[in-house]
Design an enzyme around this catalytic site. Structure first.
Site, mmCIF file in Angstrom:
data_model
loop_
_atom_site.group_PDB
_atom_site.id
_atom_site.type_symbol
_atom_site.label_atom_id
_atom_site.label_comp_id
_atom_site.label_asym_id
_atom_site.label_seq_id
_atom_site.Cartn_x
_atom_site.Cartn_y
_atom_site.Cartn_z
ATOM 1 N N GLY A 14 0.849 -1.237 -0.055
ATOM 2 C CA GLY A 14 0.025 -0.091 -0.180
ATOM 3 C C GLY A 14 0.826 1.243 -0.097
ATOM 4 C CB ALA A 15 4.144 1.849 -1.049
ATOM 5 C CB SER A 16 0.273 4.293 -4.489
ATOM 6 O OG SER A 16 -0.982 4.116 -3.762
ATOM 7 N NE ARG A 17 -4.530 6.225 -1.768
ATOM 8 C CZ ARG A 17 -5.661 6.288 -2.175
ATOM 9 N NH1 ARG A 17 -6.190 7.463 -3.086
ATOM 10 N NH2 ARG A 17 -6.749 5.407 -2.039
ATOM 11 C CB SER A 146 -4.843 2.668 13.933
ATOM 12 O OG SER A 146 -5.418 3.709 14.391
ATOM 13 C CE1 TYR A 160 -8.313 1.582 9.161
ATOM 14 C CE2 TYR A 160 -7.989 2.896 11.240
ATOM 15 C CZ TYR A 160 -7.510 2.355 10.159
ATOM 16 O OH TYR A 160 -6.326 2.670 9.800
ATOM 17 C CB THR A 163 -9.438 -4.136 11.126
ATOM 18 O OG1 THR A 163 -9.152 -2.748 10.888
ATOM 19 C CG2 THR A 163 -10.807 -4.525 10.578
ATOM 20 C CE LYS A 164 -5.465 -0.556 10.305
ATOM 21 N NZ LYS A 164 -4.110 -0.818 9.654
#
Length: 255
Positions: A14-17, A146, A160, A163-164
């Site tokens: 997930g390194a695009s942004r 997170s 969310y 999940t974290k």
């Protein structure tokens, strides 16, 4: 820079942004060779160009970690490209497009999608990459968690946050399982960070106000703020640290 990751091979998902891009830029500056994953190659072009402009050795591939075979494809690519892997940063997660809402307003589909990517996807990638590290009897796995699982805002981002929380358990379990093979498994848990995803959320300014108000250091977290902790956990300086959750949240959660 000190070159603490010189000649190390690092996978960042997930390194695009957002923070993924920040991790990639910092790792490159420290001498790492990179394999980046994204679900959108076009969106990732800017990140790749920025890295190459710095002289970084970087490969990129499309990989959706909600697919069961994504981990194996990533493993095959890193072996073909570099012949090894030293560091895995599990950054990919569903966060873009997630907005705060009451605990009982979420759909089953939203719950399932978040767990599929944020939890199962992280495990799928670990399952494929860990054996490569076991063979060399050394490696660093860093999960991006997170602090939302530990703060009142968990009720506003409930699936969310859950999940974290699961990523915490995954981190602890893998640290126990892989430690005898010389592999360190830790997590970094940022607070509410000013990434593209957070800034695009409904009522983000209100949420930032709440988040910074809960922090001991009252300033907005930027996407570069977790970089130092991730670099530390990727480096030899953390060789005797495993199974830990490091909070980078301006002093909100205190252990």
């Amino acid at each position: 820079m000190s070159g603490v990751l010189k000649d190390k091979v690092a996978i960042i998902t997930g390194a695009s942004r957002g923070m993924g891009k920040a991790f990639a830029l910092a790792f490159a500056e420290e001498g790492a060779k990179l394999l980046l994953t994204t679900t959108n190659l076009e969106r990732a072009e800017g990140t790749v160009n920025d890295l190459k402009a710095k002289g970084a050795e970087v490969a990129i591939m499309e990989a959706d970690i909600s697919h069961e075979d994504a981990g194996e494809k990533i493993a095959e690519k890193v072996v073909k490209q570099y012949g090894k892997v030293d560091i895995l940063v599990n950054n990919a997660a569903i966060w873009y497009g997630v907005n705060a809402q009451p605990w009982d307003a979420w759909t089953v589909k939203e719950w399932d999608q978040m767990f599929l990517v944020n939890v199962r996807g992280t495990w799928v990638v670990c399952k494929a990459i860990a054996p490569l590290m076991v063979k060399q009897k050394k490696g660093k796995i860093i999960n991006i968690a997170s602090n939302v699982a530990r703060v009142p805002a968990a009720q506003l981002f409930l699936p969310y946050a859950c999940t974290k929380g699961a990523v915490y358990i995954l981190t602890h379990a893998l640290a126990r399982a892989l430690g005898p093979s010389g592999i360190n498994v830790n997590a970094v848990a940022p607070g509410y960070v000013a990434t593209e995803a957070s800034l695009a959320q409904t009522d983000s300014e209100k949420i930032f106000g709440i988040a910074t108000g809960e922090q001991s250091i009252h300033q907005r977290l930027q996407r570069t703020d977790p970089v130092g902790a991730v670099l530390f956990l990727a480096s030899a300086a953390s060789d005797m640290i495993s199974g830990q959750i490091i909070y980078v949240d301006g002093g909100t959660v205190m252990m």
